[in-house]
Design a protein around this motif. Sequence first.
Motif, PDB file in Angstrom:
ATOM      1  N   THR A 237      -9.896  69.004  93.927  1.00 63.77           N
ATOM      2  CA  THR A 237      -9.784  68.114  95.193  1.00 63.77           C
ATOM      3  C   THR A 237      -9.424  68.971  96.451  1.00 63.77           C
ATOM      4  O   THR A 237      -9.741  68.731  97.594  1.00 63.77           O
ATOM      5  CB  THR A 237      -8.860  67.098  94.952  1.00 63.77           C
ATOM      6  N   ALA A 238      -8.228  69.721  96.051  1.00 62.40           N
ATOM      7  CA  ALA A 238      -7.857  70.689  97.371  1.00 62.40           C
ATOM      8  C   ALA A 238      -8.851  71.496  97.753  1.00 62.40           C
ATOM      9  O   ALA A 238      -8.901  71.885  99.201  1.00 62.40           O
ATOM     10  CB  ALA A 238      -6.212  71.440  96.862  1.00 62.40           C
ATOM     11  N   SER A 239      -9.610  72.466  97.007  1.00 63.54           N
ATOM     12  CA  SER A 239     -10.686  72.986  97.707  1.00 63.54           C
ATOM     13  C   SER A 239     -11.654  72.353  98.313  1.00 63.54           C
ATOM     14  O   SER A 239     -12.172  72.984  99.377  1.00 63.54           O
ATOM     15  CB  SER A 239     -11.263  73.759  96.248  1.00 63.54           C
ATOM     16  N   LEU A 240     -11.978  71.146  97.904  1.00 60.94           N
ATOM     17  CA  LEU A 240     -12.941  70.280  98.599  1.00 60.94           C
ATOM     18  C   LEU A 240     -12.367  70.078 100.034  1.00 60.94           C
ATOM     19  O   LEU A 240     -12.912  70.133 101.055  1.00 60.94           O
ATOM     20  CB  LEU A 240     -13.143  68.798  97.944  1.00 60.94           C
ATOM     21  N   GLY A 241     -11.058  69.665 100.098  1.00 67.58           N
ATOM     22  CA  GLY A 241     -10.179  69.649 101.409  1.00 67.58           C
ATOM     23  C   GLY A 241     -10.584  70.870 102.306  1.00 67.58           C
ATOM     24  O   GLY A 241     -10.608  70.676 103.592  1.00 67.58           O
TER      25      GLY A 241
ATOM     26  N   THR B  36     -17.281  75.095  93.875  1.00 70.66           N
ATOM     27  CA  THR B  36     -16.319  73.985  93.667  1.00 70.66           C
ATOM     28  C   THR B  36     -16.826  72.740  93.304  1.00 70.66           C
ATOM     29  O   THR B  36     -16.489  72.056  92.288  1.00 70.66           O
ATOM     30  CB  THR B  36     -15.437  73.576  94.991  1.00 70.66           C
ATOM     31  N   LEU B  37     -17.999  72.416  93.552  1.00 68.99           N
ATOM     32  CA  LEU B  37     -18.739  71.466  93.211  1.00 68.99           C
ATOM     33  C   LEU B  37     -19.324  71.435  92.029  1.00 68.99           C
ATOM     34  O   LEU B  37     -19.249  70.331  90.945  1.00 68.99           O
ATOM     35  CB  LEU B  37     -20.030  71.119  94.154  1.00 68.99           C
TER      36      LEU B  37
ATOM     37  N   ASP C 250      -6.621  70.411  86.903  1.00 68.20           N
ATOM     38  CA  ASP C 250      -7.724  71.086  87.246  1.00 68.20           C
ATOM     39  C   ASP C 250      -8.464  70.001  88.433  1.00 68.20           C
ATOM     40  O   ASP C 250      -9.251  70.587  89.481  1.00 68.20           O
ATOM     41  CB  ASP C 250      -8.734  71.096  86.101  1.00 68.20           C
ATOM     42  N   LEU C 251      -8.337  68.841  88.268  1.00 67.56           N
ATOM     43  CA  LEU C 251      -8.947  67.854  89.318  1.00 67.56           C
ATOM     44  C   LEU C 251      -8.221  68.164  90.557  1.00 67.56           C
ATOM     45  O   LEU C 251      -8.988  68.174  91.525  1.00 67.56           O
ATOM     46  CB  LEU C 251      -8.701  66.490  88.615  1.00 67.56           C
ATOM     47  N   ASP C 252      -6.883  68.152  90.656  1.00 68.77           N
ATOM     48  CA  ASP C 252      -6.202  68.485  91.753  1.00 68.77           C
ATOM     49  C   ASP C 252      -6.566  69.534  92.745  1.00 68.77           C
ATOM     50  O   ASP C 252      -6.710  69.602  93.800  1.00 68.77           O
ATOM     51  CB  ASP C 252      -4.718  68.518  91.562  1.00 68.77           C
TER      52      ASP C 252
ATOM     53  N   ASP D 104     -30.123  72.523 100.104  1.00 71.06           N
ATOM     54  CA  ASP D 104     -31.000  71.480  99.512  1.00 71.06           C
ATOM     55  C   ASP D 104     -30.414  71.194  98.312  1.00 71.06           C
ATOM     56  O   ASP D 104     -30.348  69.809  97.958  1.00 71.06           O
ATOM     57  CB  ASP D 104     -32.466  72.107  99.439  1.00 71.06           C
ATOM     58  N   LEU D 105     -29.871  72.125  97.294  1.00 71.51           N
ATOM     59  CA  LEU D 105     -29.363  71.620  96.019  1.00 71.51           C
ATOM     60  C   LEU D 105     -28.195  70.901  96.173  1.00 71.51           C
ATOM     61  O   LEU D 105     -27.877  69.732  95.434  1.00 71.51           O
ATOM     62  CB  LEU D 105     -29.115  73.101  95.343  1.00 71.51           C
ATOM     63  N   ILE D 106     -27.237  71.259  97.197  1.00 71.25           N
ATOM     64  CA  ILE D 106     -26.017  70.500  97.060  1.00 71.25           C
ATOM     65  C   ILE D 106     -26.304  69.108  97.787  1.00 71.25           C
ATOM     66  O   ILE D 106     -25.734  67.989  97.511  1.00 71.25           O
ATOM     67  CB  ILE D 106     -25.022  71.554  98.214  1.00 71.25           C
TER      68      ILE D 106
END
Length: 584
Positions: A116-120, A85-86, A111-113, A21-23
């Motif tokens: 982004t990779a973790s999101l993938g 990650t979020l 850090d942003l890269d 729910d939080l996410i």
Amino acid sequence: MTPASPALSPPPPASTGDTLDLILHHLLPVLLVAALSAKSLVGRWRLVHSKLSILLSSLSAAASASPYSSGNPLFTDLLPNLLTTLRSLEPLSTRCLDPTLPSGKLHLQSDLDIATASLGLHIHDLELLLRSGLLNQANPHSTAIVLSLPSSSASRADLSLYVRDLFARLQIGTIDLKIKALDSLQQFLASDPPKLSPVVAQEGDLSFLIRLLDPSSHSLIRDSAAAAVSLLATASASSRRSLFDEGALGPLLRLLDTGSLAIKEKAVAAVEAIAADATNAWAVAAYGGVSILINACRPGSGSPAIQSLAAASLNYISAIDELRASMAEEGAVPILIDLLASGVPLSSKNAALCLWSLASFGGEPIRVSIIEEGGLRNLLQLLHDYSLSADPDISEHTLRAIHALSFSAAAAKTLSSSPGFFVLLTDLIRRSSAATQLAAAAVLSNLSPSDYLKRSMAPSMVSLVKMLESSKPESAQEMAARALVSLLAVHSNRKELARDEKSVMRLVQMLDPGREEVCKKFPVSVVLALAAGGGGGCRRRLGDAGVSSQLQKLADADVPGARKALHRIAGGRFKNLFSFVRRE
């Protein structure tokens, strides 16, 4: 106007439902806005926005698809890492609201890269779970590390669910969980390989399993994956074909070339099973597998199991015309000859079979090479050592290789003058399996031994007469007839066979036109040889047994040799009668 960045750090959620729910309702909506509000590294934030949108869609699908998703351990394990990650994106989005980037660009960009990779990766894992259908399954063992191992008699739905669950854990879990999943996969396959391997091939992700064979994989994972692939390759034709289609052959050959002893044994078993298909055998050569297999046959290069399976693989490759020459050029002949003397029955047997193929279809240059490298000597020794072995295939394969070499004049001369070899042939024709008898008869029919050696083989004639009745294989009758005709060139052998009433009656019965399973030209050729010159007693016994009436029927049917045999027997009987009258 730039929107204010909301707070993204509420208290830790108390349950899986709270985390989801939080996410869904707090973090993702806020981060989607923040990604579009960035004033620095705008291109990278557009990519982040795209991934966050996909993530929102996938999470919403997981939450709404089934009430069971929140109880799936893979899904619940995924959420905390996703939450981390979020949350890592919060300070990054705040810093990028300032276009001047006062704290530095390169570190922020890195850090942003990473985020982004973790999101993938999270998106990949979530979509894998959605495709597998596991989130739609009610799982009574949702707290277990893996589902309970089903029996092979379980329903197809249960078997499919188990396989999909295993492969999901294999792709999403930690190293420990991956190893446990691979161990469970091996146990699953081993319980009923022919039945369960097609299920794994259809429901599992074989391409991912094959990627685990890569040298960069964790050694324990690579070893377990190799064991699972080996089971699949040897279990059924369908799973073997699926592995080949997914590109397993190259990684397996690499493991055979560079892996540990245990891994080489798994890899070569899989390669041997795959290479049994002629189409795949071509691919083995295309991947450079011939030299790898030859090296695996070298003394000291591995275990006897590796050597024997590598030799069997080479035998499959040697069946292809265009590859035999390349095998010889890469040094297969001396290695296979050494393997004959390895003392390991299976290795020696497979080496003999491969040499037979090379000698039979590779032409005179390869036969000469085998002889010059000592192949005939080692084959004769192998035949002597295993002539009465519990495994009759050893003698058969060895004799087939010797027969192929006997088409070379040098080998034929050596064999034709070897009394010990003819003693072995006699014993094998009298006491061994039908296939070995046929191979021995084929060798004998190709040689020109002395009359003394032919006389020594007289005890084998009764067995050869019985072989004339064999309808399978088709060559049995021909080889038996040719061997008998060779032996019956000696007068004493004709007299001995003619005195054997059972053998004579067998020949007469085989001449009966009603016995369609026997090709008449072969017993006719034996009767013709038996009634040769100086064999008056032989002709009389044949005539008394009723051979003339059978030959007359065959002569009327224009069977080759029947009329000549009839004239020989009838003429002999007339001469004997004339001599008797003169004496009177």
